[in-house]
Design an enzyme around this catalytic site. Structure first.
Site, PDB file in Angstrom:
ATOM      1  CG  ASP A 138      -1.495  -0.705   1.335  1.00 58.83           C
ATOM      2  OD1 ASP A 138      -2.016  -1.416  -0.029  1.00 58.83           O
ATOM      3  OD2 ASP A 138      -2.242  -1.599   1.975  1.00 58.83           O
ATOM      4  CB  CYS A 139       3.113   2.111   1.711  1.00 55.13           C
ATOM      5  SG  CYS A 139       4.502   0.937   2.536  1.00 55.13           S
TER       6      CYS A 139
END
Length: 399
Positions: A138-139
């Protein structure tokens, strides 16, 4: 009274450009023409140097974050795999890592190129192709990256070398009936040649055999820039047997080195390749030895005729190889040896010519006030022994 100095006194003279500095060869000649005591009284610092393959070397690179960000999982720099098991965009490129041969399982021969060549290209300011796949999170949503980098476009680029500057090494020969491709280069059959790796009396650690001066934090000449001793090197073996002049009779101490590659110079950082063995990195490394007392000066006065190395037969494919005994570096540098009644040609893996230039350039830095000496923040281990590894036995080779 014997001459004694402090490092602070020497550095004060360096700052005022009044320090007397000589290369190791010049200092040894001075001692031969006078005495250790007289030479010590006249000279403040001795510079040493070597230019030789240092395969246990590598570079840390931080390429900076992309947009969108990537967490690199697998990476190639000009086709050479780099280790990506650190932070998202931190890489380690080993000097002896070979370039990929192509698709797994194909018969395309490996290119005569590796990590050492990529490091040298980056030092020279050249652009290098970077191809990476990412671990998508996600990051870190980016999955692929294909770009070029140079030393000017990346955040950090520094060498961190786990093992450099062997304090002495071996001489390789081949008593078998076929040519051998080795880390010393080609060894011809039937004792066709002998190759030695160390620069002998010019070599930094040969001039400080008990590590009285060199330690963690020592400032050095590394690849044409300033570097430091970071730790003991891998395979550090200060308990090697020694001659009465304190120098080891086989591989002994090593050091781990670190330095900013962005400051380095292409002539002192060069990729190389040993046919049939693989890539490596030629590095110029120099150390300045402060002449604090007579013991240090005596160690710096050692000559090639006073240094020996073991001659090992690489035709025996074992850790313990037969030995032809010990030979002096004066014999090795003469270009000929006699083994089993046979004349054998010798050649150095280190460039003696460029080793002299390293010592001379470091001398110039010091005399011009551009390089002060540092006291180690901690000593290197002097009691380290191998665990189930090679130790030198003059009667029976390595055991």
């Amino acid at each position: 009274m014997p001459t004694r100095r402090t490092l602070d006194e020497i550095n004060a003279k360096i700052r005022t450009q009044t320090a007397v500095v000589e290369t190791a060869e010049a200092f040894k000649q001075r001692v031969a023409q006078s005495s250790v005591g007289e030479a010590l009284a006249a000279v403040d610092v001795v510079t040493t140097g070597t230019f030789e393959p240092m395969e246990s070397s590598g570079a840390i690179l931080n390429i900076g974050h992309t947009d969108p960000p990537i967490k690199i999982r697998d990476c190639r720099l000009d086709g050479v795999p780099a280790y990506a098991g650190f932070g998202a965009v931190d890489l380690y490129l080993g000097a002896s890592q070979p370039a990929d041969s192509g698709n797994p399982g194909d018969n395309v021969p490996m290119r005569d190129r590796g990590g050492g060549h990529v490091i040298a290209d980056l030092v020279a300011g050249k652009a290098v192709q970077l191809q990476a796949t990412g671990h998508v999170t996600d990051c870190y949503p980016r999955g692929k990256l294909d770009t070029t980098i140079s030393r000017e476009t990346i955040n950090q680029f520094y060498l961190f070398n786990p093992r450099n500057l062997y304090q002495n090494f071996i001489v390789g020969v081949n008593g078998g009936d076929r040519p051998l491709a080795t880390y010393l280069g080609p060894l011809q059959p039937n004792l066709g040649n002998a190759v030695y790796a160390n620069s002998g009396a010019l070599s930094p650690l040969m001039n400080d055999p008990h590590l009285n001066v060199v330690g963690i934090g020592s400032r050095i000449f590394l690849g044409g820039g300033i570097g430091y001793v970071a730790w003991e090197g891998t395979q550090h073996f200060p308990l090697q047997k020694r001659l009465p002049n304190d120098t080891p009779i086989g591989p002994a101490a090593t050091v781990a080195l670190i330095g900013d590659a962005k400051q380095m110079q292409p002539q002192w950082v060069r990729g190389c390749y040993f046919k049939g063995y693989g890539p490596s990195l030629m590095l110029g490394i120099g150390m300045a030895i402060p002449l604090l007392n007579e013991e240090i000066a005596r160690h710096c006065s050692v000559q090639d005729k006073d240094l020996v190395a073991p001659v090992m037969d690489f035709s025996i494919p074992r850790r313990v190889r037969p030995t032809f005994g010990l030979v002096s570096y004066a014999q090795l540098k003469s270009g000929r040896l006699t083994l089993n009644g046979q004349t054998v040609r010798t050649a150095p893996l280190a460039s003696i010519y460029l080793s002299r230039q390293v010592a001379a350039e470091l001398k110039d830095w010091i005399t011009q006030g551009q390089f002060e000496l540092t006291a180690p923040v901690a000593p290197l281990a002097r009691d380290r022994a191998f665990l189930a590894q090679d130790t030198w036995n003059p009667q029976g080779g390595l055991s």
